[in-house]
Design a protein around this motif. Structure first.
Motif, PDB file in Angstrom:
ATOM      1  N   SER A 137      -8.493   5.219 -10.059  1.00 19.37           N
ATOM      2  CA  SER A 137      -8.299   4.447 -11.511  1.00 19.37           C
ATOM      3  C   SER A 137      -7.275   3.157 -11.205  1.00 19.37           C
ATOM      4  N   PHE A 138      -7.717   1.952 -11.765  1.00 19.12           N
ATOM      5  CA  PHE A 138      -7.028   0.808 -11.275  1.00 19.12           C
ATOM      6  C   PHE A 138      -5.748   0.651 -12.363  1.00 19.12           C
ATOM      7  N   LEU A 139      -5.727   1.284 -13.500  1.00 19.58           N
ATOM      8  CA  LEU A 139      -4.789   0.935 -14.569  1.00 19.58           C
ATOM      9  C   LEU A 139      -3.125   1.380 -13.959  1.00 19.58           C
ATOM     10  N   PRO A 140      -2.977   2.609 -13.399  1.00 19.87           N
ATOM     11  CA  PRO A 140      -1.690   2.509 -12.851  1.00 19.87           C
ATOM     12  C   PRO A 140      -1.170   1.764 -11.729  1.00 19.87           C
ATOM     13  N   ALA A 141      -2.063   1.016 -10.971  1.00 18.67           N
ATOM     14  CA  ALA A 141      -1.629   0.059 -10.136  1.00 18.67           C
ATOM     15  C   ALA A 141      -1.453  -1.264 -10.814  1.00 18.67           C
ATOM     16  N   GLN A 142      -2.143  -1.529 -11.569  1.00 17.92           N
ATOM     17  CA  GLN A 142      -1.862  -2.714 -12.570  1.00 17.92           C
ATOM     18  C   GLN A 142      -0.523  -2.475 -13.191  1.00 17.92           C
ATOM     19  N   LEU A 143      -0.277  -1.519 -13.679  1.00 21.26           N
ATOM     20  CA  LEU A 143       0.855  -1.201 -14.517  1.00 21.26           C
ATOM     21  C   LEU A 143       2.286  -1.118 -13.465  1.00 21.26           C
ATOM     22  N   LEU A 144       2.213  -0.806 -12.148  1.00 24.40           N
ATOM     23  CA  LEU A 144       3.281  -0.804 -11.317  1.00 24.40           C
ATOM     24  C   LEU A 144       3.525  -2.259 -10.937  1.00 24.40           C
ATOM     25  N   ALA A 145       2.261  -2.958 -10.813  1.00 19.77           N
ATOM     26  CA  ALA A 145       2.629  -4.592 -10.520  1.00 19.77           C
ATOM     27  C   ALA A 145       3.440  -5.046 -11.601  1.00 19.77           C
ATOM     28  N   ALA A 146       2.925  -4.800 -12.789  1.00 14.51           N
ATOM     29  CA  ALA A 146       3.726  -5.422 -13.951  1.00 14.51           C
ATOM     30  C   ALA A 146       5.333  -4.908 -14.117  1.00 14.51           C
ATOM     31  N   ALA A 147       5.406  -3.750 -13.848  1.00 16.02           N
ATOM     32  CA  ALA A 147       6.837  -3.151 -13.864  1.00 16.02           C
ATOM     33  C   ALA A 147       7.656  -4.115 -12.754  1.00 16.02           C
TER      34      ALA A 147
ATOM     35  N   PRO B 217       0.830  -1.170  -0.033  1.00 16.04           N
ATOM     36  CA  PRO B 217      -0.012   0.093   0.091  1.00 16.04           C
ATOM     37  C   PRO B 217       0.859   1.300  -0.009  1.00 16.04           C
ATOM     38  N   LEU B 218       1.876   1.387   0.738  1.00 17.74           N
ATOM     39  CA  LEU B 218       2.884   2.531   0.699  1.00 17.74           C
ATOM     40  C   LEU B 218       3.340   2.806  -0.648  1.00 17.74           C
ATOM     41  N   LEU B 219       3.697   1.831  -1.674  1.00 15.64           N
ATOM     42  CA  LEU B 219       3.966   1.880  -2.897  1.00 15.64           C
ATOM     43  C   LEU B 219       2.956   2.421  -3.904  1.00 15.64           C
ATOM     44  N   LEU B 220       1.776   1.903  -3.396  1.00 11.81           N
ATOM     45  CA  LEU B 220       0.593   2.272  -4.191  1.00 11.81           C
ATOM     46  C   LEU B 220      -0.084   3.581  -4.014  1.00 11.81           C
ATOM     47  N   ALA B 221       0.091   4.136  -2.685  1.00 14.86           N
ATOM     48  CA  ALA B 221      -0.267   5.274  -2.420  1.00 14.86           C
ATOM     49  C   ALA B 221      -0.086   6.677  -3.153  1.00 14.86           C
ATOM     50  N   PRO B 222       1.111   6.747  -3.796  1.00 17.19           N
ATOM     51  CA  PRO B 222       1.423   7.724  -4.661  1.00 17.19           C
ATOM     52  C   PRO B 222       0.547   7.819  -5.839  1.00 17.19           C
ATOM     53  N   LEU B 223       0.357   6.447  -6.330  1.00 19.24           N
ATOM     54  CA  LEU B 223      -0.534   6.344  -7.680  1.00 19.24           C
ATOM     55  C   LEU B 223      -1.867   6.761  -7.245  1.00 19.24           C
ATOM     56  N   ALA B 224      -2.248   6.297  -5.886  1.00 16.84           N
ATOM     57  CA  ALA B 224      -3.634   6.952  -5.502  1.00 16.84           C
ATOM     58  C   ALA B 224      -4.035   8.242  -5.704  1.00 16.84           C
TER      59      ALA B 224
ATOM     60  N   ASN C  66       6.908 -17.046 -17.822  1.00 15.68           N
ATOM     61  CA  ASN C  66       5.992 -18.426 -17.505  1.00 15.68           C
ATOM     62  C   ASN C  66       4.585 -18.061 -17.279  1.00 15.68           C
ATOM     63  N   PRO C  67       3.751 -19.147 -17.188  1.00 18.36           N
ATOM     64  CA  PRO C  67       2.305 -18.679 -17.385  1.00 18.36           C
ATOM     65  C   PRO C  67       1.894 -18.015 -15.969  1.00 18.36           C
ATOM     66  N   LEU C  68       2.691 -18.391 -14.761  1.00 15.16           N
ATOM     67  CA  LEU C  68       2.128 -17.797 -13.423  1.00 15.16           C
ATOM     68  C   LEU C  68       2.567 -16.417 -13.623  1.00 15.16           C
ATOM     69  N   ALA C  69       3.801 -16.090 -14.081  1.00 11.87           N
ATOM     70  CA  ALA C  69       4.085 -14.431 -13.929  1.00 11.87           C
ATOM     71  C   ALA C  69       3.197 -13.794 -15.174  1.00 11.87           C
ATOM     72  N   LEU C  70       2.690 -14.477 -16.277  1.00 16.29           N
ATOM     73  CA  LEU C  70       2.134 -13.643 -17.222  1.00 16.29           C
ATOM     74  C   LEU C  70       0.532 -13.384 -16.601  1.00 16.29           C
ATOM     75  N   SER C  71       0.221 -14.490 -15.985  1.00 14.73           N
ATOM     76  CA  SER C  71      -1.358 -14.311 -15.382  1.00 14.73           C
ATOM     77  C   SER C  71      -1.527 -13.359 -14.215  1.00 14.73           C
ATOM     78  N   LEU C  72      -0.472 -13.149 -13.517  1.00 11.46           N
ATOM     79  CA  LEU C  72      -0.445 -12.365 -12.430  1.00 11.46           C
ATOM     80  C   LEU C  72       0.005 -11.207 -12.874  1.00 11.46           C
ATOM     81  N   SER C  73       0.609 -10.825 -14.089  1.00  2.48           N
ATOM     82  CA  SER C  73       1.301  -9.579 -14.202  1.00  2.48           C
ATOM     83  C   SER C  73       0.543  -8.224 -13.877  1.00  2.48           C
ATOM     84  N   GLY C  74      -0.875  -8.338 -14.038  1.00  3.28           N
ATOM     85  CA  GLY C  74      -1.504  -7.355 -13.939  1.00  3.28           C
ATOM     86  C   GLY C  74      -2.219  -7.177 -12.591  1.00  3.28           C
TER      87      GLY C  74
END
Length: 487
Positions: free
Chosen positions: A79-89, A66-73, A121-129
């Motif tokens: 919006s959910f997209l910035p948090a998804q992109l941070l997780a993918a990064a 949550p501390l890492l997500l707070a600046p995006l919030a 790998n499929p696990l990383a791809l499926s959880l990337s977002g």
């Protein structure tokens, strides 16, 4: 390896992650909902359950992600997209960090192959977002292992104080991160480096202990995970041991026959899982034997054993919990293969096996025509449109309801025997009860412990038997029913 190969790998992985970001809708896991709730509460100067009518201090979820997500919030609002992109990064960076952490053992080409397996790998791809803490924790663990290995010969207490603090910070991302806190001083003490071990413990305590003290002061318990982890071992030792053995087989199969290599399920999946698992472990053991345990490798091994041990004693199973272990298992497997050709052939076979599940993941994300890519939006839309903004809901996944509808929500009572639903709802001052399918909610092998959800059909029968509960909405295609509570 030429830089263009690395660029091509990471550009391809980034593109795939963007396309696959909706393989799970945001809120599906409930954990992801609470990470976003925690981030929003931090912007208010507190760490609280905003979903709850009383907004008590949030202690069930750790504050690191949550501390890492707070600046995006703060910048992008809801919006959910910035948090998804941070997780993918974070997922992408973890693949690069894996190559960096094991560069001494695998060389540049071996590191590239390791990064390819970790990224694709499929696990990383499926959880990337997925807005979960698994990817950032994997990144943190690999950065810590890589940094510790490069500074392993240092006798300066400050080095190990800093590494211990980094381990404490990683442990604020995932509960299993305590494995890093324990493994680092243990590896140093194993080499009789007592000052370094003490400094590492002190550094971790300085970062992690305030969180425990805050929880104890706010809610009377330092960490709820301890209670859930210990419960089956206190009440049913034999059953817990049997469950741990079952978890060992589950994770062995998931690691070697579904993640590192995706064996086609119609072709003897159980036998293949055993063979792949056995061969994988043998290769990993061979890789460790070749490199030895010096130069910080002992820390990596102890951390891996503790992380794996946590999965075995934890009452609930999920393939996603394997994500932090994938780089270690893949690195040691590659290290155990004989020669360049064997490594190239193994990775080529693995990448080819990823094509069918990868295509399915991308299709699900892009089409979003069925769960878990499709959210129960009809149910959420009815709640938003047909209930007062101050209504209080009860649901199995309370964070999910709040995130997607803005309505306050509390958790339905778990475990059997469950209290009568209507009586509990009236006593809890709940206005509506959302009963939805519990098929995707994690359960213990017993399926009836104090932390297990009650089956949705049992809930519905209970609700229908109470004259004070009236069904006001039903969406069979989403497996959802809403009951109003008469007080």
């Amino acid at each position: 390896m030429r830089r263009r190969y690395w660029s091509a790998l990471f550009l391809a992985a980034a593109a795939l992650y963007i396309l696959a970001r909706d393989a799970y809708w945001v809120g599906f896991f409930n954990d992801d909902a609470f990470y976003l709730i925690g981030a929003r509460s931090l912007l208010q100067g507190r760490f609280a359950e905003l979903n709850h009518p009383m907004a008590p201090p949030l202690i069930q979820y750790l504050p690191g992600w949550p501390l890492l997500l707070a600046p995006l919030a703060a910048v992008f609002g809801e919006s959910f997209l910035p948090a998804q992109l941070l997780a993918a990064a974070c997922m992408l960076a973890a693949a690069a960090a894996a190559a960096w952490a094991f560069a001494e053992d695998l060389g540049e080409e071996g590191g590239f192959l390791l990064a390819a397996v970790c990224a694709l790998n499929p696990l990383a791809l499926s959880l990337s977002g997925a807005v979960l803490a698994d990817a950032p924790f994997t990144l943190a663990a690999l950065l810590l292992v890589g940094a510790a290995r490069r500074r392993w010969d240092s006798a300066a207490p400050g080095t190990w104080l800093a590494c211990g603090a980094a381990a404490g910070a990683a442990a604020l991302l995932r509960p299993s991160g305590l494995a890093l806190v324990l493994a680092l001083p243990a590896a140093l003490a194993w080499e009789r480096r007592r000052r370094g071990a003490a400094a590492a413990l002190l550094g971790a305590a300085l970062v992690y202990a305030p969180w425990l003290l805050r929880n104890a002061a706010a809610r009377g318990t330092p960490l709820l995970y301890f209670s859930e982890l210990a419960d089956p071992w206190r009440t049913d030792l034999g059953g817990a041991a049997s469950a741990a053995a079952g978890s060992a087989w589950f994770y062995l199969r998931e690691m070697y026959a579904r993640t590192l290599l995706r064996w086609p399920s119609p072709f003897g999946a159980a036998l293949a899982a055993g063979l792949c698992g056995g061969l994988g472990l043998l290769c990993a053991a061979r890789g460790l034997r070749r490199t030895g345990l010096g130069g910080g490798r002992r820390f990596a091994v102890l951390a891996t054993l503790l992380l794996a041990g946590t999965l075995l004693v934890w009452g609930k199973r999920s393939t996603r919990y394997l994500l932090p272990l994938v780089p270690f298992a893949a690195a040691w497997l590659l290290g155990g293969l004989e020669g360049r050709r064997a490594r190239l052939a193994a990775v080529a076979a693995a990448l080819l096996s990823y094509l069918p599940p990868g295509a399915a993941i991308l299709s699900a994300s892009l089409r979003r025509d069925r769960p878990p890519a499709r959210a129960p939006e009809k149910t959420f839309a009815w709640i938003r449109q047909s209930t007062p903004p101050d209504a209080v809901f009860a649901a199995e996944l309370d964070g999910q309801v709040y995130l997607r509808t803005g309505r306050s929500a509390v958790t339905l009572p778990r475990g059997l025997p469950a209290p009568p639903l209507g009586d509990w709802a009236r006593a809890s001052r709940v206005d509506y009860i959302l009963i939805a399918s519990t098929g995707e909610i994690l359960r213990t092998p017993r399926r009836a412990g104090p932390h297990d959800p009650v089956d949705a059909e049992r809930r519905r029968l209970d609700a229908q038997a109470d004259p004070g509960l009236a069904k006001v909405f039903e969406e069979p295609s989403e497996g959802a029913s809403v009951y109003s509570v008469a007080r």
